[in-house]
Design an enzyme around this catalytic site. Sequence first.
Site, short mmCIF file in Angstrom:
data_model
loop_
_atom_site.label_atom_id
_atom_site.label_comp_id
_atom_site.label_asym_id
_atom_site.label_seq_id
_atom_site.Cartn_x
_atom_site.Cartn_y
_atom_site.Cartn_z
N TYR A 54 0.89 -1.12 0.10
CA TYR A 54 -0.13 -0.02 0.16
C TYR A 54 0.81 1.25 -0.01
CZ TYR A 54 -4.84 -1.26 0.22
OH TYR A 54 -6.04 -1.47 -0.22
N GLU A 56 -0.67 4.86 -0.42
CA GLU A 56 -1.28 5.86 -0.81
C GLU A 56 -0.52 7.16 -0.49
OE1 GLU A 56 -2.30 3.46 1.15
OE2 GLU A 56 -4.55 3.32 1.24
N ASP A 201 -6.71 13.91 -25.04
CA ASP A 201 -6.61 12.53 -24.48
C ASP A 201 -5.72 11.64 -25.62
OD1 ASP A 201 -7.10 9.94 -24.09
OD2 ASP A 201 -9.13 10.23 -23.98
N THR A 228 -3.33 6.34 -21.81
CA THR A 228 -3.35 4.98 -21.37
C THR A 228 -1.65 4.81 -21.47
OG1 THR A 228 -3.75 4.09 -23.27
CG2 THR A 228 -5.54 4.05 -21.95
N LYS A 231 -1.29 1.15 -25.01
CA LYS A 231 -1.73 0.90 -26.17
C LYS A 231 -0.23 1.02 -27.15
CE LYS A 231 -6.30 2.34 -25.70
NZ LYS A 231 -6.82 3.23 -24.51
N ARG A 237 -1.07 -2.50 -18.58
CA ARG A 237 -2.51 -1.69 -18.48
C ARG A 237 -2.37 -0.58 -17.43
NH1 ARG A 237 -6.48 -3.01 -21.51
NH2 ARG A 237 -5.02 -4.27 -22.36
N1 DSN Z 1 -11.03 0.27 -25.31
C1 DSN Z 1 -10.03 1.25 -26.08
C2 DSN Z 1 -10.14 1.22 -27.63
O1 DSN Z 1 -10.27 0.18 -28.02
O2 DSN Z 1 -10.08 2.10 -28.17
C3 DSN Z 1 -10.67 2.65 -25.57
O3 DSN Z 1 -11.12 2.47 -24.33
#
Ligand code: DSN
Length: 422
Positions: A54, A56, A201, A228, A231, A237
């Site tokens: 933990y 925080e 974003d 994110t 990707k 993740r």
């Molecule tokens: N699930 C993601 C995508 O495939 O673009 C976005 O949330």
Amino acid sequence: MDLYPFTKKQDKKVYAALIGEEKRQAIGLELIPSENYASRAVREANYSILTNKYSEGYPGKRYYGGQEFTDAVETLAIERAKKLFKAKYANVQTLGGANANLAMYFALLEPGDTVLGMDLSHGGHLTHGHPVTYLTKIFRFVRYKMKNPDTGEIDYDEMRQVALKEKPKILLAGFSAYPRELDYKRMVSIAREVGAIAVMDAAHIAGLIAGKAIKNPFDYGFDIVTSTTHKTLRGPRGGLILVRESEELAKKINKSVFPGLQGGPHMHAVAAKAVAFGEALSPKFRTYAKQILKNAKAMEKVFKAHGIRLLTGGTSNHLLLADVYGSLGITGKDAEHTLDLIGITLNKNSIADDVRGPMDPSGIRFGTPAITTRGLKEKECAKVAEWMVDALKHKDNKKELVKIKKEVEKLCKKFPIPNRFI
Ligand code: DSN
């Protein structure tokens, strides 16, 4: 090679699912543009012993003791993220992209405040104010769109008019299904004119920005970037929030992530983010990011040669959106299923002004981040695109589909997922 020896011994059912997924990923081609293959080092950190802890708070300012090593990995992740994106501040604790956007909204807005973002059917994301999310109960979302879905040009004049009328607190750029770059300079000037904070974003394209394959919105004056990490950035993740230079905004973001929105950060994921950001700082990653674009272009060429309509007329990033219903009379759902049969995974997707519903839309969305990690270059990507078109055109010919599936498997063997043992 025994991949999960303890799970194998202790929990046969979970083990079977893990091995099943290892095999599925190994023998199929991943074209979902939001997916990728994290390296072995990223995955080691991600399943490390830090999951027990933990933490925080933030480095040097925690609520619990025993933070020597959590502070070390979080500081590494922050410093690397800042360098990668040319930001003065970074928060690496958000659990995913949706959380990052939530934390960002709550940091910057009061209930009832307005956000001006990309229309969802034109490529925006659920967290940009889809009515199914709780966000719309709290904030107001207004939209800008493409002027022409066949060129992808955004209607910046309309964006400005809406901004002048609606006085948004946030002008939001970014998308999950838009294959072109945005005019960041124009957007920042609109944001400044109406006193909005310019937020990008970059969940889909963060790796392309980090790898310097496309523009960095911070170079044009954007205030905040959310993302994110799993990707194009090829990490674990998770999520990330960057602030270009305002200490006041950075403080608001940190407070919003913790204690505003989340509890204890997932320190194993934070460590894995540090590893991934370290990888992304390397020259090799730049080559990777550029290859993603070249590969997407190679696929664009094949689809166009077959007369299949691509939304925005093609791609300038990692993804493509094809109107398979309009061009071939196949629905998106049917196309997704057909391509599944040949070992190619992608997703059905609504297209701008879709004549069909969201559960069985007109389009498919696909991209090159994962296959590029696998080592495919333009030649192989063109071949994959040919197989896709062939399968879609002969979707009822089982023999043809079996033949293509064998070709796909052969290619997968030739280009195994890096650092995997299956
Ligand atoms: N699930 C993601 C995508 O495939 O673009 C976005 O949330």
